[in-house]
Scaffold this active site. Structure first.
Site, PDB file in Angstrom:
ATOM      1  N   HIS A 115      59.755-128.207 -12.302  1.00 50.18           N
ATOM      2  CA  HIS A 115      61.061-127.630 -12.597  1.00 50.18           C
ATOM      3  C   HIS A 115      62.127-128.718 -12.725  1.00 50.18           C
ATOM      4  O   HIS A 115      62.969-128.677 -13.632  1.00 50.18           O
ATOM      5  CB  HIS A 115      61.428-126.642 -11.486  1.00 50.18           C
ATOM      6  CG  HIS A 115      62.795-126.061 -11.605  1.00 50.18           C
ATOM      7  ND1 HIS A 115      63.833-126.435 -10.778  1.00 50.18           N
ATOM      8  CD2 HIS A 115      63.313-125.146 -12.460  1.00 50.18           C
ATOM      9  CE1 HIS A 115      64.921-125.768 -11.108  1.00 50.18           C
ATOM     10  NE2 HIS A 115      64.639-124.987 -12.127  1.00 50.18           N
ATOM     11  N   GLU A 123      61.752-130.428 -16.046  1.00 51.16           N
ATOM     12  CA  GLU A 123      62.279-129.584 -17.130  1.00 51.16           C
ATOM     13  C   GLU A 123      63.791-129.758 -17.251  1.00 51.16           C
ATOM     14  O   GLU A 123      64.338-129.843 -18.354  1.00 51.16           O
ATOM     15  CB  GLU A 123      61.911-128.125 -16.858  1.00 51.16           C
ATOM     16  CG  GLU A 123      62.568-127.106 -17.756  1.00 51.16           C
ATOM     17  CD  GLU A 123      63.290-126.024 -16.975  1.00 51.16           C
ATOM     18  OE1 GLU A 123      64.494-125.821 -17.224  1.00 51.16           O
ATOM     19  OE2 GLU A 123      62.642-125.385 -16.121  1.00 51.16           O
ATOM     20  N   HIS A 124      64.495-129.822 -16.114  1.00 50.50           N
ATOM     21  CA  HIS A 124      65.938-130.073 -16.135  1.00 50.50           C
ATOM     22  C   HIS A 124      66.249-131.445 -16.720  1.00 50.50           C
ATOM     23  O   HIS A 124      67.179-131.605 -17.511  1.00 50.50           O
ATOM     24  CB  HIS A 124      66.507-129.998 -14.708  1.00 50.50           C
ATOM     25  CG  HIS A 124      66.810-128.616 -14.243  1.00 50.50           C
ATOM     26  ND1 HIS A 124      68.049-128.237 -13.769  1.00 50.50           N
ATOM     27  CD2 HIS A 124      66.038-127.507 -14.170  1.00 50.50           C
ATOM     28  CE1 HIS A 124      68.024-126.963 -13.419  1.00 50.50           C
ATOM     29  NE2 HIS A 124      66.804-126.500 -13.650  1.00 50.50           N
ATOM     30  N   GLU A 181      71.174-124.441  -7.160  1.00 49.65           N
ATOM     31  CA  GLU A 181      70.284-123.357  -7.584  1.00 49.65           C
ATOM     32  C   GLU A 181      69.527-122.788  -6.392  1.00 49.65           C
ATOM     33  O   GLU A 181      69.370-121.568  -6.254  1.00 49.65           O
ATOM     34  CB  GLU A 181      69.313-123.880  -8.644  1.00 49.65           C
ATOM     35  CG  GLU A 181      68.484-122.814  -9.327  1.00 49.65           C
ATOM     36  CD  GLU A 181      67.621-123.367 -10.447  1.00 49.65           C
ATOM     37  OE1 GLU A 181      66.822-122.581 -10.997  1.00 49.65           O
ATOM     38  OE2 GLU A 181      67.737-124.568 -10.774  1.00 49.65           O
TER      39      GLU A 181
END
Length: 412
Positions: A49, A52-53, A129
């Site tokens: 994740h 991906e950022h 997040e």
């Protein structure tokens, strides 16, 4: 229609999938990497994740701002998401800008630089997040639920990772992860819309030539375990999530039997759970069921929220409906469920965003494109006994439960 579908492999082994939809003016692009949270070891929790950022935070030829400007200059929609089994980078642009969109995607996949400054900034973003996730009761109860389903296995962990693991990641970690998983054998480029397959292959050969051939990723098989979890939190309502071992992607017949079961049991306003729990008893505003399928595992999930003092009655009524579901299914229920499933499938075929994801996921899981006509044939062949047998198999298994609510409900 399979005649609209084409597949090719580049010299380095990258799979190119296209579905021609000449009646639309746009293209939907998916670049699927077969890597996600379930491929991570304990020290890597959250890296899929995080990576991906970071893909949008600068390459050898573009700064983060220039990447954003390049996207906006062609008026497209670009984003990415990470799951347990895939990381997907997607775009939708006018057909005339397909080559430009592919150029940007190829750049961020092959040329990201992972600067220390951007890593530090994105760490803070992901921590926000995680904080948002911790403030969301639905997120919390589902996290607890999956932790009990799979315990310490990768499928039971959050894709976000933890503050401890995220703080350890350096550019070397990202480069090593890219080298291991972002190779031609492990990537699928799928495009649906008003396109020419041969032209796409030529463009892709030019843009993705630096990808090494590599090998397909592998993971440790998942095992459903189950158990009970509770989160003490003062809320207006108590939320309950119940689950059983469900159906994986592997067997399509079993998968669609489970889909039909879920629709009949808790998939809409005419479903048994909705009619009993909401319409008849007024115990919950939202109640339903669904099957989450993974490559080698599945979870059949039932969810509802109710007043604190109604939790025991809610649980009892759900259990009653489970028993009834294992005993009989009417012809009318099967017909309604098949119509719902068929309608959803056929209407989705009109969207190039759906088709692009569909052909990519098909190939990444099955190694072939399974047409809507083939799926419909499976759906229409399912009989009442198939659904009853599926219900008995699922509901006779180990139960998993997760509850979020006040402490006095623990162990209700």
């Amino acid at each position: 229609m399979k005649e609209n579908f084409n597949v090719s492999k580049l010299k380095n082994g990258l799979t190119i999938l296209t579905y021609n939809m000449p009646y639309v003016n746009s293209v939907a692009i998916n670049l699927i990497a077969k890597v996600g949270a379930r491929y991570e070891n304990a020290e890597e929790d959250g890296i899929s994740h995080f990576l991906e950022h970071m893909a949008f935070k600068g390459t050898k030829t573009r700064t983060a701002k220039q990447i954003a400007e390049a996207f906006d200059a062609i008026g497209g929609h670009f984003n990415a998401y990470t799951g347990h089994e895939n990381t997907v980078y997607y775009a939708r642009v006018l057909s005339e800008n397909c080559d430009k969109a592919l150029n940007i995607l190829a750049d961020i996949i092959q040329n990201s630089i992972f600067s220390d400054e951007e890593i530090a900034k994105e760490y803070q973003v992901i921590m926000q997040e995680i904080a948002h996730h911790q403030d969301n009761p639905d997120d919390l109860v589902y996290e607890k639920f999956y932790n009990k389903v799979y315990r310490e296995q990768p499928l039971g962990k959050s894709i976000l990772g933890t503050a401890k693991t995220l703080a350890t990641f350096t550019k070397e970690h990202f480069f090593n992860f890219i080298d291991k998983y972002y190779n031609a054998a492990n990537l699928y480029l799928s495009i649906a819309g008003n396109i020419d397959h041969d032209k796409i292959v030529i463009i892709a050969e030019q843009l993705f030539s630096s990808l090494k051939q590599g090998v397909k990723s592998s993971f440790i098989p998942a095992k459903y375990i189950g158990g009970n979890g509770f989160i003490n939190k003062e809320l207006e309502q108590t939320s309950l999530v119940l689950g059983f071992e469900g159906t994986s992607y592997i067997n399509l017949e079993k998968l669609y039997q489970t889909h039909l079961l879920s629709i009949i049991f808790g998939g809409g306003m005419s479903s048994r759970l909705f009619q009993s729990i909401r319409e008849k008893l007024g115990l919950a505003y939202a109640v339903g069921s669904y099957n989450s399928a993974y490559f080698d595992s599945g979870v059949f999930t039932i969810y509802a929220s109710t007043a604190h003092d109604k939790l025991e009655l809610l649980y009892k009524e759900i259990k009653n409906e489970i028993i009834k579901m294992t005993e009989q299914v009417s012809t009318e229920e099967i017909l309604r469920a098949k119509t719902q499933l068929r309608s959803n499938l056929q209407m989705a075929q009109e969207k190039n965003t759906y088709k692009s994801e569909e052909i990519g996921k098909n190939y990444s899981v099955f190694g072939q494109y399974i047409s809507p006509e083939e799926i419909m044939e499976i759906i229409m062949s399912i009989k009442a006994d198939d659904i009853i047998n599926t219900a008995n198999k699922i509901f006779s298994g180990t139960t998993t439960s997760a509850i979020i609510g006040p402490n006095d409900l623990q162990g209700f």
